[in-house]
Design a protein around this motif. Sequence first.
Motif, short mmCIF file in Angstrom:
data_model
loop_
_atom_site.label_atom_id
_atom_site.label_comp_id
_atom_site.label_asym_id
_atom_site.label_seq_id
_atom_site.Cartn_x
_atom_site.Cartn_y
_atom_site.Cartn_z
N ALA A 53 0.84 -1.22 0.00
CA ALA A 53 0.00 0.00 0.00
C ALA A 53 0.86 1.25 0.00
N LEU A 54 1.95 1.24 0.77
CA LEU A 54 2.83 2.41 0.83
C LEU A 54 3.65 2.55 -0.46
N ALA A 55 4.03 1.41 -1.05
CA ALA A 55 4.72 1.48 -2.34
C ALA A 55 3.79 2.06 -3.40
N ALA A 56 2.52 1.64 -3.37
CA ALA A 56 1.53 2.16 -4.33
C ALA A 56 1.28 3.65 -4.11
N ALA A 57 1.47 4.11 -2.87
CA ALA A 57 1.28 5.53 -2.55
C ALA A 57 2.51 6.38 -2.89
N GLY A 58 3.54 5.73 -3.46
CA GLY A 58 4.70 6.49 -3.94
C GLY A 58 5.91 6.49 -3.03
N TYR A 59 5.97 5.56 -2.08
CA TYR A 59 7.08 5.52 -1.14
C TYR A 59 8.07 4.40 -1.45
N VAL A 254 8.68 16.23 20.83
CA VAL A 254 8.74 15.72 19.46
C VAL A 254 8.12 16.78 18.55
N GLN A 255 8.94 17.35 17.67
CA GLN A 255 8.49 18.49 16.87
C GLN A 255 7.85 18.10 15.53
N GLN A 256 8.08 16.87 15.10
CA GLN A 256 7.61 16.47 13.78
C GLN A 256 6.08 16.29 13.75
N PRO A 257 5.47 16.49 12.57
CA PRO A 257 4.07 16.08 12.40
C PRO A 257 3.94 14.60 12.74
N THR A 258 2.94 14.26 13.54
CA THR A 258 2.84 12.90 14.08
C THR A 258 1.41 12.39 13.99
N LEU A 259 1.30 11.11 13.63
CA LEU A 259 0.02 10.40 13.67
C LEU A 259 0.14 9.30 14.71
N MET A 260 -0.78 9.27 15.65
CA MET A 260 -0.80 8.23 16.68
C MET A 260 -2.05 7.38 16.48
N ILE A 261 -1.85 6.07 16.28
CA ILE A 261 -2.97 5.15 16.06
C ILE A 261 -3.06 4.21 17.26
N GLU A 295 -4.37 -6.77 12.57
CA GLU A 295 -5.79 -7.01 12.83
C GLU A 295 -6.68 -6.23 11.86
N LYS A 296 -6.26 -4.99 11.57
CA LYS A 296 -7.08 -4.09 10.74
C LYS A 296 -6.23 -3.53 9.60
N PRO A 297 -5.74 -4.39 8.70
CA PRO A 297 -4.79 -3.91 7.69
C PRO A 297 -5.36 -2.83 6.76
N GLU A 298 -6.60 -3.03 6.28
CA GLU A 298 -7.14 -2.06 5.32
C GLU A 298 -7.35 -0.70 5.99
N GLU A 299 -7.94 -0.72 7.20
CA GLU A 299 -8.18 0.54 7.90
C GLU A 299 -6.86 1.23 8.23
N THR A 300 -5.89 0.44 8.69
CA THR A 300 -4.58 1.01 9.02
C THR A 300 -3.96 1.66 7.78
N ASN A 301 -4.01 0.96 6.66
CA ASN A 301 -3.44 1.49 5.42
C ASN A 301 -4.14 2.78 5.00
N ARG A 302 -5.46 2.79 5.12
CA ARG A 302 -6.22 3.97 4.70
C ARG A 302 -5.86 5.17 5.58
N VAL A 303 -5.85 4.97 6.90
CA VAL A 303 -5.54 6.06 7.83
C VAL A 303 -4.13 6.61 7.56
N ILE A 304 -3.17 5.71 7.38
CA ILE A 304 -1.78 6.14 7.18
C ILE A 304 -1.62 6.87 5.84
N THR A 305 -2.14 6.28 4.76
CA THR A 305 -1.91 6.89 3.45
C THR A 305 -2.64 8.22 3.31
N GLU A 306 -3.85 8.30 3.89
CA GLU A 306 -4.58 9.59 3.82
C GLU A 306 -3.85 10.66 4.63
N ARG A 311 -0.36 15.52 4.72
CA ARG A 311 0.88 16.19 5.15
C ARG A 311 1.67 16.67 3.93
N ASP A 312 1.73 15.81 2.91
CA ASP A 312 2.51 16.18 1.73
C ASP A 312 1.86 17.32 0.96
#
Length: 314
Positions: A53-59, A254-261, A295-306, A311-312
């Motif tokens: 999913a992250l490779a498809a998102a350009g990483y 921690v100064q960086q933009p951060t996502l906590m799941i 446990e929640k791969p699709e939801e995790t991928n969606r939250v992270i990639t969005e 951010r970008d």
Amino acid sequence: MFDPADFPEPTLVSVNGVELEVFEAGRQNAGNPIVLCHGWPEHAFSWRHQMPALAAAGYHVIVPNQRGYGNSSRPAEVTGYDIEHLSGDLVALLDHYGYEDAAFIGHDWGAMVVWGLALLHPNRVNKVINLSLPYQERGEKPWVESMEDVLGGDFYFVHFNRQPGVADAVFEENTFQFLRNIYRKNEPPREPRPGMALIDLARAETPLGDPVMSDGELAVFVSAFESAGFTGSVNWYRNLDRNWHLLADVDPIVQQPTLMIYGDRDAVQKSERLAEFVPQVEVVDLDCGHWIQQEKPEETNRVITEWLEQRDAD
């Protein structure tokens, strides 16, 4: 279910005085790195659903087995697993690929390493995404001492430190059973019992709840730990108080933009003061237990990639 045969072949990379077994996806996206850091008792394979999913998102997705795990080096010295060494491995990994900085994702102990990396080497981290384990405040007393005061000597962090080698040996005698029993979801609530819970878990003949993964997926973890043993990975816990001392003079914000799941059913406590230490944090809760990305791969991928896309775009 994921076919383990679809997981990338690793390369061994020499960094920071050790060799790390590294798995990659999206090499065609060179210049846009993201590094995924597993927890305990895990393996790079725990990110199998996120890598495509992250490779498809350009990483350019870089996923090491960190020291002590898989076919990566397992230094004999306990102090070889402190936060300076673990974060130093990741800095050296960036150097190896020629990257100034990267986005980092951590789960469980991997999140602890990413928090530490963001504090010790802030210029090498451009974004932080952590799962399960929130930022740990550095209180007045070293962490293991504090846990011992509150949770007692049988709490696994304390036990690993005060009775070195005891739990490791039980895990190694019962590798399949321990990993089968720990990788569960929808477990019924249990009354706390005396004794060391993880040793009891490793010896339990009947698992509770539902399996997080297929037998074929579980076999990847079992095979890795049968080969590597548990001592290297448990040594991460044995540096907790050392890490407390190593972080004494570091700016704790921690100064960086951060996502906590978080997983709403995770036993790991959420942080009520997260934004005080991580001012640029966004928090997302998923309806799952501890093994969030499995446990929640699709939801995790969606939250992270969005989140990354947003951010970008900023």
